[in-house]
Design a protein around this motif. Structure first.
Motif, PDB file in Angstrom:
ATOM      1  N   GLU A  17      29.023  -1.461  12.012  1.00  0.00           N
ATOM      2  CA  GLU A  17      29.799  -1.363  13.089  1.00  0.00           C
ATOM      3  C   GLU A  17      28.804  -1.242  14.172  1.00  0.00           C
ATOM      4  OE1 GLU A  17      31.970  -1.064  15.249  1.00  0.00           O
ATOM      5  OE2 GLU A  17      33.169   0.565  15.214  1.00  0.00           O
ATOM      6  N   THR A  18      29.018  -2.514  15.013  1.00  0.00           N
ATOM      7  CA  THR A  18      28.024  -2.605  15.969  1.00  0.00           C
ATOM      8  C   THR A  18      28.405  -2.076  17.380  1.00  0.00           C
ATOM      9  OG1 THR A  18      28.874  -4.864  16.708  1.00  0.00           O
ATOM     10  CG2 THR A  18      27.014  -4.816  15.088  1.00  0.00           C
ATOM     11  N   HIS A  19      29.571  -1.745  17.620  1.00  0.00           N
ATOM     12  CA  HIS A  19      30.103  -1.167  18.914  1.00  0.00           C
ATOM     13  C   HIS A  19      31.311  -0.218  18.667  1.00  0.00           C
ATOM     14  CE1 HIS A  19      30.204  -2.049  23.478  1.00  0.00           C
ATOM     15  NE2 HIS A  19      31.217  -1.273  23.216  1.00  0.00           N
ATOM     16  N   CYS A  20      31.037   1.059  19.173  1.00  0.00           N
ATOM     17  CA  CYS A  20      32.218   2.020  18.988  1.00  0.00           C
ATOM     18  C   CYS A  20      31.695   3.101  20.059  1.00  0.00           C
ATOM     19  CB  CYS A  20      32.531   2.658  17.594  1.00  0.00           C
ATOM     20  SG  CYS A  20      31.056   3.599  17.027  1.00  0.00           S
ATOM     21  N   HIS A  21      32.456   4.097  20.535  1.00  0.00           N
ATOM     22  CA  HIS A  21      32.438   5.220  21.243  1.00  0.00           C
ATOM     23  C   HIS A  21      32.782   6.431  20.597  1.00  0.00           C
ATOM     24  CE1 HIS A  21      31.914   2.222  24.615  1.00  0.00           C
ATOM     25  NE2 HIS A  21      33.005   1.592  24.089  1.00  0.00           N
ATOM     26  N   LEU A  22      31.788   6.818  19.973  1.00  0.00           N
ATOM     27  CA  LEU A  22      32.185   8.146  19.260  1.00  0.00           C
ATOM     28  C   LEU A  22      32.473   9.485  19.819  1.00  0.00           C
ATOM     29  CD1 LEU A  22      29.316   8.136  16.328  1.00  0.00           C
ATOM     30  CD2 LEU A  22      31.744   7.424  16.068  1.00  0.00           C
ATOM     31  N   ASP A  23      31.927   9.327  21.052  1.00  0.00           N
ATOM     32  CA  ASP A  23      32.251  10.648  22.001  1.00  0.00           C
ATOM     33  C   ASP A  23      33.569  10.407  22.636  1.00  0.00           C
ATOM     34  OD1 ASP A  23      31.161   8.351  23.272  1.00  0.00           O
ATOM     35  OD2 ASP A  23      30.639   9.574  25.032  1.00  0.00           O
ATOM     36  N   TYR A  24      34.278   9.278  22.341  1.00  0.00           N
ATOM     37  CA  TYR A  24      35.649   9.052  23.075  1.00  0.00           C
ATOM     38  C   TYR A  24      36.863   9.320  22.000  1.00  0.00           C
ATOM     39  CZ  TYR A  24      33.985   6.897  27.302  1.00  0.00           C
ATOM     40  OH  TYR A  24      33.401   6.610  28.398  1.00  0.00           O
ATOM     41  N   ILE A  42      30.327   1.442   5.415  1.00  0.00           N
ATOM     42  CA  ILE A  42      29.917   0.942   6.611  1.00  0.00           C
ATOM     43  C   ILE A  42      28.511   1.564   6.432  1.00  0.00           C
ATOM     44  CG2 ILE A  42      29.953   1.264   9.038  1.00  0.00           C
ATOM     45  CD1 ILE A  42      33.019   0.974   9.127  1.00  0.00           C
ATOM     46  N   GLU A  43      27.693   0.925   6.628  1.00  0.00           N
ATOM     47  CA  GLU A  43      26.212   1.470   6.396  1.00  0.00           C
ATOM     48  C   GLU A  43      25.577   1.846   7.552  1.00  0.00           C
ATOM     49  OE1 GLU A  43      22.942  -0.829   3.814  1.00  0.00           O
ATOM     50  OE2 GLU A  43      22.556  -1.215   6.000  1.00  0.00           O
ATOM     51  N   LYS A  44      26.085   1.399   8.911  1.00  0.00           N
ATOM     52  CA  LYS A  44      25.368   1.826  10.359  1.00  0.00           C
ATOM     53  C   LYS A  44      26.282   1.508  11.219  1.00  0.00           C
ATOM     54  CE  LYS A  44      20.523   0.200   9.642  1.00  0.00           C
ATOM     55  NZ  LYS A  44      20.717  -0.221   8.148  1.00  0.00           N
ATOM     56  N   VAL A  45      26.206   2.596  12.186  1.00  0.00           N
ATOM     57  CA  VAL A  45      27.281   2.803  13.298  1.00  0.00           C
ATOM     58  C   VAL A  45      26.335   2.886  14.486  1.00  0.00           C
ATOM     59  CG1 VAL A  45      28.914   4.262  14.607  1.00  0.00           C
ATOM     60  CG2 VAL A  45      29.042   3.768  12.130  1.00  0.00           C
TER      61      VAL A  45
END
Length: 269
Positions: A17-24, A42-45
């Motif tokens: 996962e190359t682009h997300c906003h966990l804090d949102y 999913i191996e990396k975020v």
């Protein structure tokens, strides 16, 4: 009676996962989201910074698990909040072990939340940080194709590592320029939207070895979960759609985009 939504597919090969906003994310506890994310292999975020207010929070989130990483940068919406102090903070942490890119930076002439000249100045300043720190870049460009090309052209020689133009919804001109210059294009749930044929046209055009998978969660939830908050664990639907649009075996899309992600953000792994 409403149709039952498909279960999220789980692939034998890991994805990133190359682009997300966990804090949102708000719909469920973060621990639950991360657990479900791992369950779909999913191996990396990579969670993305966007404003002076969340630079530190992204750094904190990058420490919550060995497989969670972050970026440092200011989104064009917040360009007017950029300052020498903010720049110093970005520079100070650009080389942190869990920080993998400068971003999300760029231009947004659709919302125009910041003066356009300020956006351009801030974009240039952050591209210079990437040059100075040898980091890849995560770029946001909306309704600003010509200026994005013009500014990136200024840095062609000095920017040793490229990166990604994420959530690509721009025209073929920017796509061709970016691809010719060695950038990747990031695609997310928009590829599954009924009215997004323009985005699928770019998917068809882009070589598989220059495509990255992302969700941009909590935004842009893919079909068949539109209406719910997006999350990293919906990423497999994006991979499936790209394979369908490009008429390629799903395994090829999964393994190649995984390699692309490593080459872009995790060289040497």
């Amino acid at each position: 009676m409403s149709k039952k939504r498909r279960e999220i597919p789980v692939f034998g090969h890991p994805i990133i996962e190359t682009h997300c906003h966990l804090d949102y994310l708000r719909e469920r506890p973060l621990e639950e989201t991360l657990e479900q994310t791992q369950q779909v292999n999913i191996e990396k975020v990579i969670t993305i910074a966007v404003s002076p207010d969340n630079l530190a929070r992204v750094r904190e989130l990058s420490q919550i698990a060995a497989w969670v990483y972050g970026t440092q940068g200011i989104h064009p919406h917040d360009a007017e909040s950029y300052s020498d102090e903010v720049e110093a903070e970005i520079r100070a942490h650009a080389g942190d072990e869990k920080i993998v890119a400068i971003g999300e930076i760029g231009l947004d002439y659709f919302y125009d939340n910041a003066d356009r000249e300020v956006q351009r100045q801030v974009f240039r300043r952050q591209l210079q940080i990437a040059c100075d720190t040898d980091r890849p870049v995560v770029i946001h460009s909306r309704e600003a194709d010509e200026d994005t090309i013009a500014i990136l052209s200024e840095f062609e020689a000095s920017l040793k590592r490229r990166g990604v133009i994420h959530s690509f919804t721009s025209g073929p001109g920017l796509a061709r320029y970016a691809l010719d210059q060695g950038w990747c294009l990031g695609f997310n749930g928009i590829t599954t939207f009924n009215k997004a044929e323009n985005v699928r046209d770019i998917v068809r055009m882009a070589p598989l070895d220059q495509i990255l998978l992302e969700t941009d969660s909590p935004f842009l939830t893919p079909v068949p979960y539109r209406g719910k908050e997006n999350a990293p664990f919906y990423l497999p639907f994006v991979a499936e759609k790209i394979a369908e649009v490009k008429h390629l075996p799903l395994d090829d899309v999964i393994t190649r985009t995984y390699k692309n992600s490593l080459q872009t953000f995790f060289p040497g792994q």
